[in-house]
Design a protein around this motif. Sequence first.
Motif, short mmCIF file in Angstrom:
data_model
loop_
_atom_site.label_atom_id
_atom_site.label_comp_id
_atom_site.label_asym_id
_atom_site.label_seq_id
_atom_site.Cartn_x
_atom_site.Cartn_y
_atom_site.Cartn_z
N MET A 159 -68.97 -40.65 -13.33
CA MET A 159 -67.62 -41.04 -12.93
C MET A 159 -66.54 -40.32 -13.73
O MET A 159 -65.36 -40.51 -13.48
N TYR A 160 -66.94 -39.57 -14.77
CA TYR A 160 -65.94 -38.93 -15.61
C TYR A 160 -65.10 -37.96 -14.78
O TYR A 160 -65.64 -37.32 -13.88
N PRO A 161 -63.81 -37.86 -14.99
CA PRO A 161 -63.03 -38.35 -16.12
C PRO A 161 -62.57 -39.80 -16.05
O PRO A 161 -61.76 -40.22 -16.86
N SER A 162 -63.03 -40.56 -15.04
CA SER A 162 -62.74 -41.99 -15.04
C SER A 162 -63.91 -42.70 -15.73
O SER A 162 -64.78 -42.08 -16.30
N HIS A 163 -63.91 -44.02 -15.68
CA HIS A 163 -64.94 -44.82 -16.34
C HIS A 163 -65.29 -46.00 -15.43
O HIS A 163 -64.40 -46.58 -14.80
N THR B 97 -62.67 -49.92 -3.45
CA THR B 97 -63.79 -49.06 -3.90
C THR B 97 -63.63 -47.64 -3.37
O THR B 97 -63.78 -46.66 -4.11
N PHE B 98 -63.32 -47.53 -2.10
CA PHE B 98 -63.12 -46.20 -1.50
C PHE B 98 -61.95 -45.47 -2.16
O PHE B 98 -62.02 -44.26 -2.43
N SER B 99 -60.88 -46.21 -2.44
CA SER B 99 -59.70 -45.59 -3.06
C SER B 99 -60.02 -45.08 -4.45
O SER B 99 -59.61 -43.96 -4.83
N TRP B 100 -60.78 -45.87 -5.22
CA TRP B 100 -61.11 -45.45 -6.58
C TRP B 100 -62.01 -44.22 -6.58
O TRP B 100 -61.79 -43.26 -7.31
N PHE B 101 -63.05 -44.23 -5.74
CA PHE B 101 -63.93 -43.06 -5.65
C PHE B 101 -63.16 -41.83 -5.18
O PHE B 101 -63.44 -40.71 -5.63
N SER B 102 -62.22 -42.04 -4.29
CA SER B 102 -61.41 -40.91 -3.83
C SER B 102 -60.56 -40.34 -4.96
O SER B 102 -60.42 -39.11 -5.09
N MET B 103 -60.00 -41.21 -5.79
CA MET B 103 -59.20 -40.75 -6.93
C MET B 103 -60.06 -39.99 -7.93
O MET B 103 -59.64 -38.97 -8.49
N VAL B 104 -61.26 -40.49 -8.16
CA VAL B 104 -62.18 -39.80 -9.09
C VAL B 104 -62.53 -38.42 -8.55
O VAL B 104 -62.51 -37.42 -9.28
N ALA B 105 -62.86 -38.35 -7.24
CA ALA B 105 -63.21 -37.06 -6.64
C ALA B 105 -62.02 -36.10 -6.67
O ALA B 105 -62.18 -34.91 -6.98
N LEU B 106 -60.82 -36.62 -6.39
CA LEU B 106 -59.63 -35.78 -6.42
C LEU B 106 -59.39 -35.23 -7.83
O LEU B 106 -59.06 -34.05 -8.01
N ARG B 107 -59.62 -36.06 -8.81
CA ARG B 107 -59.42 -35.62 -10.20
C ARG B 107 -60.45 -34.55 -10.58
O ARG B 107 -60.12 -33.58 -11.26
N LYS B 108 -61.69 -34.73 -10.14
CA LYS B 108 -62.74 -33.75 -10.44
C LYS B 108 -62.43 -32.40 -9.80
O LYS B 108 -62.53 -31.35 -10.45
N TYR B 109 -62.06 -32.42 -8.53
CA TYR B 109 -61.76 -31.16 -7.84
C TYR B 109 -60.49 -30.51 -8.39
O TYR B 109 -60.38 -29.28 -8.41
N SER B 110 -59.55 -31.34 -8.86
CA SER B 110 -58.35 -30.78 -9.48
C SER B 110 -58.70 -30.08 -10.78
O SER B 110 -58.20 -28.98 -11.07
N LEU B 111 -59.59 -30.70 -11.58
CA LEU B 111 -60.04 -30.05 -12.81
C LEU B 111 -60.80 -28.77 -12.50
O LEU B 111 -60.65 -27.76 -13.20
#
Length: 340
Positions: A1-5, A59-73
Motif C-alpha cells: 500500500m506504500y506510500p499509504s498505510h 474502499t474504491f476511493s482509497w485504492f484509487s488514491m494509492v494507485a494514483l500516488r504510485k503512478y505519479s511517483l
Amino acid sequence: MYPSHPLRGIVIISGITYVYTYKKVDVSFGAVSFIRNLLPRRYVPQHRADIVAATLFATFSWFSMVALRKYSLQALYSYHGWMYDSFNKPSLKSKVWTVLTKVLNGGTPKLYSYQNSLPFLPVPDLKDTVRRYLRSVRPLLDDETYKRIEREAVEFQNGIGRRLQRYLVFKSWISSNYVSDWWEEYVYLRGRSPIMVNSNFYALDPIFKLSSDVQAARAANCVAAAFSYRRDLANETLRPIMVQNLVPLCSRQYERQFNTTRVPGEVTDTLVHYKDSKHIAVYSKGKWYKLYTYYNSQMLNPKELETQIQKILDDESSASKGEKYLASLTAGDRVPWAQA
C-alpha cells in the motif's frame, strides 16, 4: 500500500462510511446512491445497504488514491533533468520536481516500499545504440577495421536490428526490466569460468583494528553480524538507498543475498533459493561442519557461537575420503565441477 498505510486506509474508509451513514453528509456526489441501487437485495438487507455502499465507495476511493500516488511517483522518478542541473542553481523544472517528489514520497519506507513505484527500464533507441557503439570502439580500431565495423553496424541497424528492437520493446511492456532475466540466464548462469574470484563476495573483519586475538571469537562476531543483517533484510527494516534523498534505487538485488546457492551444471548453472536457513557451513582442517545458529527460534549470541566454533577448532578427527580437497572444485571451471 506504500506510500499509504493500511491503518490510514481503515481510518479513511471508516470516516467516509460514518459521515455518510450517520451524519447524512454525501461526500460521494451521488456515487454511494448509485452503488446502493446496484446491490442485490437478496444478499444485502435494506437497513445495511447504506453502510455497504458507503464502505465500497470509500474502499474504491482509497485504492484509487494509492494507485494514483504510485503512478505519479513512477512518472516523477522517470525525470532525469535534475542530474544535469547545477547543484547550486537548479532549473525551475527541477525545483518543482523536487517539491512534488518530497510531498509524494511518504514517511518511513521499508526496504521494498518503492518497488511498485519505480519506472520500468526504458528501451534505448536503436539508432542511438548503434551510434554509441561506434563511438566507443573508434579509439580501439584502425581506419580499415573501423570502416568495416561501421558498414556492418549500418546493415544491422537497417536489417535484423529492427526486428530485435521490436522484441525488446514488446518485452519491456510485460516486464519491469527487459534485460535482467536474460542477463541472469545467458550471461551469469551460463558463464563457465570460476566464480570464486569472478563473482562470489566475501568479508574480512579487521577493517580498522582487530576485535580479538581469539580466532573463534572473531569468527563468531562475523557470523552474528551477518545474521543480524539478514534479520534486518527479512524484516525490511533497512531503508532503500536514495539518490539525493529523493529517488530510490531498486532493492530487488537483496532478495537472494542469503539462503541462495548456485548449483553447477554442464551447460548452465541453477540458482536455488531457500525461504530460510538456520545453519552455516564451517570448514576447518579439511573437514566440513554444519553449525546450527538458532536454538528454540532464538539466534545464538556471539559467545555461544564462539563456544561451538572453538569445539570445531579443537576437533582432531580425520577428514573423510575426498572431503579435504572438496572445496578446491569451487575454484575451477563450472563443467568439471558439475561432472564431479
